[in-house]
Design a protein around this motif. Structure first.
Motif, PDB file in Angstrom:
ATOM      1  N   ARG A  82      61.114  76.955 -89.038  1.00 18.97           N
ATOM      2  CA  ARG A  82      62.254  77.320 -87.910  1.00 18.97           C
ATOM      3  C   ARG A  82      61.680  76.281 -86.979  1.00 18.97           C
ATOM      4  O   ARG A  82      60.779  76.062 -86.202  1.00 18.97           O
ATOM      5  CB  ARG A  82      61.346  78.435 -87.416  1.00 18.97           C
ATOM      6  CG  ARG A  82      62.367  79.326 -86.529  1.00 18.97           C
ATOM      7  CD  ARG A  82      61.626  80.579 -86.032  1.00 18.97           C
ATOM      8  NE  ARG A  82      61.873  80.532 -84.728  1.00 18.97           N
ATOM      9  CZ  ARG A  82      60.834  80.456 -83.893  1.00 18.97           C
ATOM     10  NH1 ARG A  82      59.484  80.194 -84.155  1.00 18.97           N
ATOM     11  NH2 ARG A  82      61.021  80.378 -82.549  1.00 18.97           N
ATOM     12  N   ILE A  83      62.598  75.297 -86.829  1.00 21.02           N
ATOM     13  CA  ILE A  83      62.861  74.348 -85.777  1.00 21.02           C
ATOM     14  C   ILE A  83      63.380  74.638 -84.841  1.00 21.02           C
ATOM     15  O   ILE A  83      64.770  74.841 -84.620  1.00 21.02           O
ATOM     16  CB  ILE A  83      63.164  73.096 -86.400  1.00 21.02           C
ATOM     17  CG1 ILE A  83      62.315  72.735 -87.737  1.00 21.02           C
ATOM     18  CG2 ILE A  83      63.028  71.759 -85.644  1.00 21.02           C
ATOM     19  CD1 ILE A  83      60.697  72.569 -87.409  1.00 21.02           C
ATOM     20  N   ILE A  84      63.147  74.302 -83.498  1.00 18.33           N
ATOM     21  CA  ILE A  84      63.642  74.311 -82.307  1.00 18.33           C
ATOM     22  C   ILE A  84      63.583  72.901 -81.828  1.00 18.33           C
ATOM     23  O   ILE A  84      62.732  72.254 -81.798  1.00 18.33           O
ATOM     24  CB  ILE A  84      63.130  75.230 -81.147  1.00 18.33           C
ATOM     25  CG1 ILE A  84      63.134  76.500 -81.566  1.00 18.33           C
ATOM     26  CG2 ILE A  84      63.781  75.143 -79.797  1.00 18.33           C
ATOM     27  CD1 ILE A  84      62.287  77.547 -80.738  1.00 18.33           C
ATOM     28  N   SER A 102      58.414  80.079 -76.646  1.00 17.08           N
ATOM     29  CA  SER A 102      58.121  79.937 -78.463  1.00 17.08           C
ATOM     30  C   SER A 102      57.008  79.708 -78.757  1.00 17.08           C
ATOM     31  O   SER A 102      56.620  79.289 -80.110  1.00 17.08           O
ATOM     32  CB  SER A 102      59.399  79.103 -78.875  1.00 17.08           C
ATOM     33  OG  SER A 102      60.570  79.115 -78.473  1.00 17.08           O
ATOM     34  N   ARG A 103      55.908  79.333 -77.897  1.00 19.06           N
ATOM     35  CA  ARG A 103      54.465  78.893 -78.331  1.00 19.06           C
ATOM     36  C   ARG A 103      54.642  77.739 -79.192  1.00 19.06           C
ATOM     37  O   ARG A 103      53.966  77.777 -80.049  1.00 19.06           O
ATOM     38  CB  ARG A 103      53.834  80.306 -79.120  1.00 19.06           C
ATOM     39  CG  ARG A 103      53.687  81.578 -77.925  1.00 19.06           C
ATOM     40  CD  ARG A 103      52.959  82.632 -78.672  1.00 19.06           C
ATOM     41  NE  ARG A 103      51.615  82.190 -79.083  1.00 19.06           N
ATOM     42  CZ  ARG A 103      50.624  82.634 -78.540  1.00 19.06           C
ATOM     43  NH1 ARG A 103      50.645  83.465 -77.743  1.00 19.06           N
ATOM     44  NH2 ARG A 103      49.288  82.237 -78.900  1.00 19.06           N
ATOM     45  N   LEU A 104      55.154  76.806 -78.811  1.00 19.51           N
ATOM     46  CA  LEU A 104      55.307  75.503 -79.408  1.00 19.51           C
ATOM     47  C   LEU A 104      54.534  74.538 -78.644  1.00 19.51           C
ATOM     48  O   LEU A 104      54.395  74.356 -77.569  1.00 19.51           O
ATOM     49  CB  LEU A 104      56.730  74.870 -79.543  1.00 19.51           C
ATOM     50  CG  LEU A 104      57.751  75.868 -80.245  1.00 19.51           C
ATOM     51  CD1 LEU A 104      59.101  75.139 -80.043  1.00 19.51           C
ATOM     52  CD2 LEU A 104      57.414  76.075 -81.570  1.00 19.51           C
ATOM     53  N   ILE A 121      53.602  69.160 -75.420  1.00 21.37           N
ATOM     54  CA  ILE A 121      53.281  69.944 -74.256  1.00 21.37           C
ATOM     55  C   ILE A 121      52.395  69.250 -73.193  1.00 21.37           C
ATOM     56  O   ILE A 121      52.820  69.095 -72.215  1.00 21.37           O
ATOM     57  CB  ILE A 121      52.476  71.110 -74.671  1.00 21.37           C
ATOM     58  CG1 ILE A 121      52.603  72.240 -73.483  1.00 21.37           C
ATOM     59  CG2 ILE A 121      51.091  71.073 -75.211  1.00 21.37           C
ATOM     60  CD1 ILE A 121      53.956  72.648 -73.008  1.00 21.37           C
ATOM     61  N   GLY A 122      51.693  68.109 -73.739  1.00 20.47           N
ATOM     62  CA  GLY A 122      51.052  67.322 -72.881  1.00 20.47           C
ATOM     63  C   GLY A 122      52.011  66.335 -72.193  1.00 20.47           C
ATOM     64  O   GLY A 122      51.834  66.157 -70.937  1.00 20.47           O
TER      65      GLY A 122
END
Length: 146
Positions: A82-84, A102-104, A121-122
């Protein structure tokens, strides 16, 4: 706020390179690439298209905890399918929202169906901090009448 394209350009040529892995390669090979390149995730690419992503978290939860062999397990078995993805024109702020909701931890950047970058995220937190520091400086100058 900057766009993804601006953020990718600011990362510099060395840090812009996206390391990928094929779905039929072993998890051990993926871990080797992640260790060598000092990255926490690799987009899984087949025929030039992103079909998944494999992260250190996938390894820990789907190989180590399940007693599988990283030398015998193909990447396709444990990759997140499941790729966003986002486009280069997306704002950094929108990407932060997507990743938070989405907690990615990693977000592939795709343009015309081709992978052009990978944001962590960094990367986004670093940009947000830099923008806040700039805003604070501007406000301090305004207050001082400069």
């Amino acid at each position: 706020m900057k766009t993804v394209a601006q953020l990718l350009n600011a990362k510099g040529e060395t840090n812009q390179q996206v390391h990928t892995i094929a779905p039929d390669q072993t998890v051990l090979a993926a871990l080797g690439v992640m260790a060598e390149k000092n990255v926490g995730a690799l987009p899984v690419v087949k025929d030039g298209k992103v079909i998944g992503i494999i992260s250190e978290r996938d390894y820990a939860r789907k190989v180590a905890l399940k007693g599988r062999s990283s030398a015998d397990t193909p990447v396709s078995t444990i990759m997140s399918e499941r790729i966003i993805t986002v486009s280069p024109s997306e704002s950094v702020e929108a990407c932060m929202g997507i990743m938070t909701d989405s907690r990615l931890r990693h977000l592939p950047v795709v343009k015309d169906g081709q992978l052009v970058g990978l944001l962590s995220i960094g990367d986004l937190v670093k940009e947000a901090i830099a923008e806040q520091a700039d805003l604070i400086q501007q406000l301090e100058q305004y207050i001082r009448g400069e």
